[in-house]
Structures are given as C-alpha cells and as structure tokens.
Design an enzyme around this catalytic site. Structure first.
Site, PDB file in Angstrom:
ATOM      1  N   CYS A   1      39.767  72.550 -19.333  1.00  0.00           N
ATOM      2  CA  CYS A   1      38.949  71.333 -19.459  1.00  0.00           C
ATOM      3  C   CYS A   1      37.854  71.469 -18.414  1.00  0.00           C
ATOM      4  O   CYS A   1      38.125  71.861 -17.277  1.00  0.00           O
ATOM      5  CB  CYS A   1      39.803  70.096 -19.194  1.00  0.00           C
ATOM      6  SG  CYS A   1      38.846  68.572 -18.986  1.00  0.00           S
TER       7      CYS A   1
ATOM      8  N   CYS B   1      32.514  71.435 -23.261  1.00  0.00           N
ATOM      9  CA  CYS B   1      33.729  70.642 -23.424  1.00  0.00           C
ATOM     10  C   CYS B   1      34.679  71.381 -24.357  1.00  0.00           C
ATOM     11  O   CYS B   1      34.305  71.717 -25.481  1.00  0.00           O
ATOM     12  CB  CYS B   1      33.353  69.291 -24.028  1.00  0.00           C
ATOM     13  SG  CYS B   1      34.783  68.265 -24.409  1.00  0.00           S
TER      14      CYS B   1
HETATM   15  N1  DGL Z   1      35.691  67.825 -20.243  1.00  0.00           N
HETATM   16  C1  DGL Z   1      36.274  67.785 -21.508  1.00  0.00           C
HETATM   17  C2  DGL Z   1      36.973  69.055 -21.934  1.00  0.00           C
HETATM   18  O1  DGL Z   1      36.603  70.128 -21.508  1.00  0.00           O
HETATM   19  C3  DGL Z   1      36.935  66.529 -22.013  1.00  0.00           C
HETATM   20  C4  DGL Z   1      37.544  65.542 -21.083  1.00  0.00           C
HETATM   21  C5  DGL Z   1      37.860  64.223 -21.794  1.00  0.00           C
HETATM   22  O2  DGL Z   1      36.924  63.508 -22.090  1.00  0.00           O
HETATM   23  O3  DGL Z   1      39.035  63.973 -22.102  1.00  0.00           O
HETATM   24  O4  DGL Z   1      37.854  69.045 -22.757  1.00  0.00           O
END
Ligand code: DGL
Length: 287
Positions: free
Chosen positions: A198, A90
């Site tokens: 993301c 993440c």
């Molecule tokens: N998948 C996550 C990222 O890479 C976060 C997405 C979220 O929960 O806003 O930032």
C-alpha cells in the site's frame, strides 16, 4: 461503469518530443506521495499533478465498483488538463481499475502491485509477509500474482487499514503500537521479507524497520513505478524539455484548508487546491 472516459485520447495527440504536458498521479489520499517522491527524484523536469481523493478515503475498504468509479473520475479530471500519462499510485485502484483505465483512456497508464516478485527473489527462508488494504489482498489480481510468483513460498497477508489512517492523521502516539501490532505477527511466523503493498506504508518505514530489525528486508514499489514511468515517457516521445524546472500541483477532493498541514508533513510543502469535480462525477457519500 457506464460512461467512457471523457476527453478523447490526448496521450496520442500529445506525443511529441519536448512535451511539457503534466503527468497525473492519483491515490485515495496522500499515500501516493511516496510514489510521487520517487517520480520527482528520477524526472526533475516533468510537471506533476497529484490528485488525492480524500472525500472517498479509504478506498481499501470500499467495493471494487466504487474504487473503479473513483479512478475513472480522477483520470477524467487529469485528462481534462491535458495529462500525457497517468500513474495509479495506489495498489487498491490498480487491482480494481488499471486494466480498464488502460483500455479506455488511451494514455500511458502506469500502475502498481505489491512487490511479491522481488520478495520471492529476496527471501532466504521462503516466508514473506505482505501488508496491504483489504481490497488489494482480496483481489483477483493479487491472487494471480501469488500464483505466478508465490509458488513454494509461504505468503502471510495482513490487511492494515489502520496504518492508512495513521499516515493520514499523523497520530504519532499510537503509530508505533499500530505498526508493531501489524508487523510483529509476520516476523513471529518467520517472514524475512515484508512487502509494503500500500503506498501509504513507506511513510511508516522508519517504524517498520525499527521493529523488524536489519535481518528483514522491507520492500516497496515506488522506485520501480518511477523507473517504468520514465521508460514509458521517453519511449513514447513524451518527455518534458530537459531544461524545464518541473512543477508540482496538488489537488484534493477533500478540504484543502484542513489537509494542507498533512501535505506539508508528508511532502515538505506545496499548495493544495480543491479538485474541480466534473459534472458527470458521482457525489461523495456522507460517511
Ligand atoms: N494507498 C492506497 C493503496 O496503495 C490505498 C489506501 C486506502 O485508501 O485504503 O492501496
């Protein structure tokens, strides 16, 4: 965050060859499965535990202290089952918590950031677009990344929380329109590289590539993270026996029944369990 991560420093005590202890991978939801996929492709023998914090999804719109606390809770849980390394799958949690987790857990912590460096190398016109969460794009870590690799480039950023929701919900009717609305302005301003900052967004790669066309490179960080994890596991003497048939366990802080079909859509199968929350963890806010 007041308390330290519980459970001592298992990364060190587990450091031996032929180590079947699991590797923990976490995200706010199922986006980090795009990283898990790259990890599994490189390391078929490793036992993997994937933690999705659905009760607190999305992290990208929460404040830094909240995301850091959630990262602490999930890492504590993974340490409690003897994880030998943790992957922060993440970008938002990396920006909020990676340095802290590295300092406090004693485990190898492999984290990620938007691929600005490879984008800077790939752009021909000097304009790159970065899609991410509000949290990532507003972070000091992202500013430092731009300072380091973005000199002389035009970097156009676009927070896209609606794309996180689209991946989790699987609402294909609106998906193409949402992707178009997020990506087209970047292309119209001349970006010839799009960074997927993301971990949810690689699940939209077919739609994104259809919109940007073959002249625009679309870059994500999953395979770089998997490569770095493998390097750390091998150099730390932590690799699973090569004859091991690696397993995957999937945990969520949300409702496993309701989320199982999403896991199956994005991963292709798997059993989903409710993550046991440690007694010290904060309770999710009702929202
Ligand atoms: N998948 C996550 C990222 O890479 C976060 C997405 C979220 O929960 O806003 O930032």
């Amino acid at each position: 965050m007041e308390s330290e991560l519980a459970g001592g420093r298992p990364g060190r005590s587990n450091a031996r060859m032929d180590n079947p202890a699991p590797i923990g991978v976490f995200d706010s939801g199922f986006g980090g499965l795009s990283v898990l996929r790259a990890v599994r492709a490189r390391q078929p023998a490793e036992n993997l535990i994937y933690c999705a914090d659905h009760a607190w999804l999305p992290w990208g719109e929460r404040d830094v202290s909240c995301v850091r606390e959630r990262a602490r809770v999930l890492t504590t849980e993974l340490m409690g089952v003897g994880a030998k390394a943790v992957v922060v799958a993440c970008n938002t949690a990396t920006a909020a918590a990676a340095d802290w987790l590295r300092a406090e857990s004693g485990l190898p912590v492999i984290a990620m950031e938007p691929a600005v460096k490879p984008a800077a190398a790939a752009t021909r016109g000097g304009i790159i677009g970065v899609l991410g969460t509000g949290g990532t794009l507003a972070s000091a870590r992202f500013s430092a990344l731009l300072e380091r690799y973005g000199a002389g480039l035009e970097v156009i950023t676009r927070p896209a929380p609606e794309l996180v929701a689209a991946v989790e919900s699987g609402d294909s009717a609106h998906r193409r329109q949402l992707v178009t609305d997020a990506v087209l302005p970047l292309i119209e301003r001349g970006a010839d590289v799009i960074v997927l900052g993301c971990t949810h967004f690689p699940f939209l790669r077919p739609e994104i590539e259809a919109i940007v066309g073959p002249e625009v490179a679309v870059i994500d960080t999953g395979s770089a993270v998997a490569r770095e994890l493998q390097r750390r596991v091998i150099s730390g003497g932590l690799a699973a026996p090569s004859r091991n048939a690696g397993t995957e366990r999937f945990w969520t802080t949300g409702d496993p029944q309701a989320l199982r079909s999403t896991l199956h859509r994005l991963w292709g199968g798997g059993e989903l369990e409710r993550m046991p929350i440690p007694a010290t963890a904060s309770r999710p806010r009702q929202s």
